[in-house]
Design a protein around this motif. Structure first.
Motif, PDB file in Angstrom:
ATOM      1  N   LEU A   1      13.847   4.920  -6.845  1.00 20.65           N
ATOM      2  CA  LEU A   1      12.942   4.193  -7.416  1.00 20.65           C
ATOM      3  C   LEU A   1      11.550   4.505  -6.729  1.00 20.65           C
ATOM      4  N   VAL A   2      11.503   4.343  -5.419  1.00 20.57           N
ATOM      5  CA  VAL A   2      10.489   4.646  -4.639  1.00 20.57           C
ATOM      6  C   VAL A   2       9.737   6.125  -5.000  1.00 20.57           C
ATOM      7  N   VAL A   3      10.574   7.039  -4.927  1.00 19.19           N
ATOM      8  CA  VAL A   3      10.143   8.574  -5.111  1.00 19.19           C
ATOM      9  C   VAL A   3       9.554   8.503  -6.436  1.00 19.19           C
ATOM     10  N   ARG A   4      10.307   7.795  -7.490  1.00 18.86           N
ATOM     11  CA  ARG A   4       9.771   7.881  -8.993  1.00 18.86           C
ATOM     12  C   ARG A   4       8.482   7.240  -9.141  1.00 18.86           C
ATOM     13  N   THR A   5       8.220   6.344  -8.485  1.00 20.66           N
ATOM     14  CA  THR A   5       6.859   5.522  -8.508  1.00 20.66           C
ATOM     15  C   THR A   5       5.640   6.441  -7.691  1.00 20.66           C
ATOM     16  N   SER A   6       6.201   7.409  -6.931  1.00 23.48           N
ATOM     17  CA  SER A   6       5.155   8.423  -5.831  1.00 23.48           C
ATOM     18  C   SER A   6       4.429   9.398  -6.805  1.00 23.48           C
ATOM     19  N   ASP A   7       3.192   9.969  -6.635  1.00 19.47           N
ATOM     20  CA  ASP A   7       2.769  10.930  -6.991  1.00 19.47           C
ATOM     21  C   ASP A   7       3.289  12.184  -6.370  1.00 19.47           C
ATOM     22  N   PRO A   8       3.966  13.048  -7.460  1.00 14.58           N
ATOM     23  CA  PRO A   8       4.693  14.395  -6.979  1.00 14.58           C
ATOM     24  C   PRO A   8       3.763  15.281  -6.206  1.00 14.58           C
TER      25      PRO A   8
ATOM     26  N   VAL B   1       1.001  14.826  -4.612  1.00 14.32           N
ATOM     27  CA  VAL B   1       0.292  14.207  -3.424  1.00 14.32           C
ATOM     28  C   VAL B   1       1.042  13.565  -2.298  1.00 14.32           C
ATOM     29  N   GLU B   2       2.005  12.649  -2.958  1.00 13.55           N
ATOM     30  CA  GLU B   2       2.574  11.685  -1.863  1.00 13.55           C
ATOM     31  C   GLU B   2       4.088  12.257  -1.672  1.00 13.55           C
ATOM     32  N   ARG B   3       4.532  12.732  -2.362  1.00 15.40           N
ATOM     33  CA  ARG B   3       6.108  13.025  -2.029  1.00 15.40           C
ATOM     34  C   ARG B   3       6.272  13.777  -0.955  1.00 15.40           C
ATOM     35  N   GLU B   4       5.662  14.654  -0.696  1.00 17.50           N
ATOM     36  CA  GLU B   4       5.556  15.764   0.540  1.00 17.50           C
ATOM     37  C   GLU B   4       5.463  14.662   2.062  1.00 17.50           C
ATOM     38  N   LYS B   5       5.016  13.520   1.906  1.00 18.43           N
ATOM     39  CA  LYS B   5       4.828  12.792   2.877  1.00 18.43           C
ATOM     40  C   LYS B   5       6.329  12.038   3.116  1.00 18.43           C
TER      41      LYS B   5
ATOM     42  N   PRO C   1       0.626  -1.166  -0.206  1.00 13.38           N
ATOM     43  CA  PRO C   1      -0.031   0.093   0.037  1.00 13.38           C
ATOM     44  C   PRO C   1       0.892   1.319   0.199  1.00 13.38           C
ATOM     45  N   SER C   2       0.371   2.470  -0.585  1.00 10.51           N
ATOM     46  CA  SER C   2       1.093   3.574  -0.613  1.00 10.51           C
ATOM     47  C   SER C   2       1.295   4.104   0.733  1.00 10.51           C
ATOM     48  N   THR C   3       0.819   3.758   1.863  1.00 11.15           N
ATOM     49  CA  THR C   3       1.053   4.135   3.099  1.00 11.15           C
ATOM     50  C   THR C   3       2.295   3.672   3.744  1.00 11.15           C
ATOM     51  N   PHE C   4       2.815   2.380   3.037  1.00  6.44           N
ATOM     52  CA  PHE C   4       4.123   1.748   3.699  1.00  6.44           C
ATOM     53  C   PHE C   4       5.348   2.497   3.153  1.00  6.44           C
ATOM     54  N   TRP C   5       5.207   3.169   1.844  1.00  2.00           N
ATOM     55  CA  TRP C   5       6.523   3.914   1.429  1.00  2.00           C
ATOM     56  C   TRP C   5       7.194   4.839   2.319  1.00  2.00           C
TER      57      TRP C   5
ATOM     58  N   CYS D   1       7.803  17.796  -6.472  1.00  2.00           N
ATOM     59  CA  CYS D   1       6.659  17.912  -5.188  1.00  2.00           C
ATOM     60  C   CYS D   1       6.633  19.565  -5.136  1.00  2.00           C
ATOM     61  N   PRO D   2       5.493  19.887  -5.692  1.00  2.00           N
ATOM     62  CA  PRO D   2       5.374  21.682  -5.553  1.00  2.00           C
ATOM     63  C   PRO D   2       5.140  22.127  -3.905  1.00  2.00           C
ATOM     64  N   THR D   3       4.927  21.260  -3.369  1.00  3.71           N
ATOM     65  CA  THR D   3       4.878  21.549  -1.751  1.00  3.71           C
ATOM     66  C   THR D   3       6.308  21.629  -1.115  1.00  3.71           C
ATOM     67  N   MET D   4       7.199  20.717  -1.465  1.00  2.00           N
ATOM     68  CA  MET D   4       8.765  20.961  -1.151  1.00  2.00           C
ATOM     69  C   MET D   4       9.472  21.880  -1.810  1.00  2.00           C
ATOM     70  N   LEU D   5       9.114  22.192  -2.963  1.00  2.00           N
ATOM     71  CA  LEU D   5       9.804  23.200  -3.850  1.00  2.00           C
ATOM     72  C   LEU D   5       9.613  24.557  -3.166  1.00  2.00           C
ATOM     73  N   LYS D   6       8.167  24.741  -2.699  1.00  2.00           N
ATOM     74  CA  LYS D   6       7.737  26.115  -1.929  1.00  2.00           C
ATOM     75  C   LYS D   6       8.502  26.263  -0.898  1.00  2.00           C
ATOM     76  N   LEU D   7       8.820  25.031   0.009  1.00  2.00           N
ATOM     77  CA  LEU D   7       9.380  25.010   1.368  1.00  2.00           C
ATOM     78  C   LEU D   7      10.986  25.327   0.870  1.00  2.00           C
TER      79      LEU D   7
END
Length: 325
Positions: free
Chosen positions: A66-73, A75-79, A33-37, A115-121
Motif C-alpha cells: 500500500l505504501v509503495v502504491r501511493t508513492s511516485d514511481p 521520484v519516490e520509489r528509489e528511496k 510527509p513523504s519523507t516519513f515513508w 520505478c525506472p531507476t530500480m528496473l535499470k539496476l
C-alpha cells in the motif's frame, strides 16, 4: 485468507480516507510527509522478516505494498533502497514460505520495478552505468548477489506442478513480471536468456515447462473445476503472449527460438510437442474450455496457433540454412 488479510488492513481506522497530496499522505485528519515513508517501509518490512508466521508476513507485506502504491514511481520509489529491498525479498520468496507470502513478495517487487531507476539496476546487475557506482565494488557485489538470489527465487516460483488456484496465480504473476522486465529492452530481455537455476535452466525454458505441464493436468469435474480451468487459461494465455512477442521481435526472435528449439537444446522436443498439442480443439484444455467459455477457447487457440507457426517457421529456416551450406 488473502481477502481477510487485505480487509483487515483496508478497514483499519482512517484507511478509507487515505488521500495523497504533493507533499505527503493524509489519513483522515493525520498528515504524514513523504519523507516519513522510506523509514516506515523499512520498519514494516523488517517485521515481515522477523516473524515467520504467515499471517504476520502477509499483513506486513500488504502494508508495504500500500505504501509503495501511493508513492511516485519515478521520484519516490528509489528511496526505498534497491539492494536492501532485494535482500529482504529473498528470504520472503523461499520455499518454506506460504504461497500467499510469495505472491505478495512478487507483487511488491513488481511495484518497485515500476520505478525506472530500480528496473535499470536490476537489468544492469545492480549498477546504473555511472562511474561512481562502478567504483563502489563491494556494494556492486552485494547488489549482484541479491539480484541473483531473487531471480533464482522467481525461477522456483515457476513450479511445473502448479495445480491449485493460488499456485497458478503465483506462476502467472511471475510470468507477467518477466514480461515486464523483458519489455524494458535488450538488458531486460537478457534476464530471460541467462541461466538462472543451479542446473543452468533459463526463464524461457522454465516458462515453456510451465506451459507444457498444464497440458498434463487431469480433467477435473468437481466443484470449482471451472474456476481452476479459468486460472490455467489465464496462465497459459500470459505465457503464450510473452513467447509470441519474443518469437516475433525483430531483435529477439532468433535467440528466443534458438533457446526453445535450437538443435541440441534439451527444451526442443518439449517445445515442439507443446506447440503441436496446444492448438488441438479436440483435446484438453481447448475442448473443456470451449464448453464453459468459447471466447476463451478461441483466444487460446489463436495464440497457440501463432506460436506453432513461429516455431515451425524457424525450423524450416534452419533446414534451408543447412541445405545451402
Amino acid at each position: 485468507m488473502e481477502m481477510e488479510s487485505n480487509n483487515r488492513l483496508l478497514n483499519a481506522p482512517g484507511m478509507k480516507n487515505l488521500v495523497r497530496s504533493e507533499d505527503g499522505l493524509h489519513i483522515g485528519n493525520m498528515f504524514l510527509p513523504s519523507t516519513f515513508w522510506p523509514s516506515f517501509f523499512t520498519a514494516v518490512l523488517q517485521i515481515a522478516l522477523k516473524y515467520p508466521e504467515e499471517s504476520i508476513r502477509v499483513d506486513a507485506l500488504s502494508i508495504v505494498i500500500l505504501v509503495v502504491r501511493t508513492s511516485d514511481p519515478k521520484v519516490e520509489r528509489e528511496k526505498f533502497g534497491f539492494t536492501s529491498v532485494m535482500e529482504s525479498l529473498h528470504p520472503l520468496l523461499q520455499k518454506e514460505n506460504g504461497l500467499l507470502v510469495k505472491k505478495h513478495s512478487v507483487h511488491l517487487l513488481f511495484l518497485l520495478l515500476n520505478c525506472p531507476t530500480m528496473l535499470k539496476l536490476l537489468c544492469n546487475g545492480g549498477t546504473d552505468g555511472s562511474e561512481v557506482m562502478e567504483a563502489v565494488g563491494s556494494e556492486n557485489d552485494r547488489s549482484q548477489q541479491a539480484i541473483s538470489a531473487v531471480l533464482q527465487d522467481l525461477s522456483e516460483c515457476l513450479t511445473c506442478g502448479a495445480t491449485s488456484s493460488l499456485e497458478l496465480k503465483l506462476c502467472r504473476l511471475v510470468v507477467n513480471l518477466l514480461a515486464y522486465i523483458a519489455s524494458s529492452g535488450k538488458l531486460g530481455y537478457q534476464v530471460l536468456l541467462d541461466s538462472v537455476t543451479a542446473n543452468g535452466s533459463r526463464f524461457l525454458e522454465l516458462i515453456m515447462e510451465v506451459l507444457a505441464s498444464q497440458l498434463e493436468q487431469e480433467v477435473d469435474f468437481s466443484t470449482g473445476a471451472h474456476e481452476l480451468l479459468k486460472e490455467r487459461y489465464l496462465l497459459m494465455r500470459e505465457a503464450l503472449i510473452l513467447l509470441n512477442r519474443l518469437a516475433s521481435h525483430a531483435m529477439f526472435s532468433k535467440p528466443t527460438l534458438e533457446v526453445l528449439v535450437g538443435s541440441g537444446n534439451q527444451c526442443a522436443s518439449l517445445t515442439i510437442d507443446t506447440a503441436n498439442r496446444l492448438p488441438q480443439r479436440s483435446k484438453y484444455p481447448l475442448r473443456h474450455l470451449s464448453e464453459i467459455n468459447p471466447q476463451m477457447a478461441n483466444d487460446l487457440a489463436e495464440l497457440a496457433q501463432k506460436f506453432r507457426s513461429r516455431v515451425y517457421g524457424f525450423l524450416e529456416e534452419q533446414q534451408h540454412s543447412k541445405a545451402d551450406r
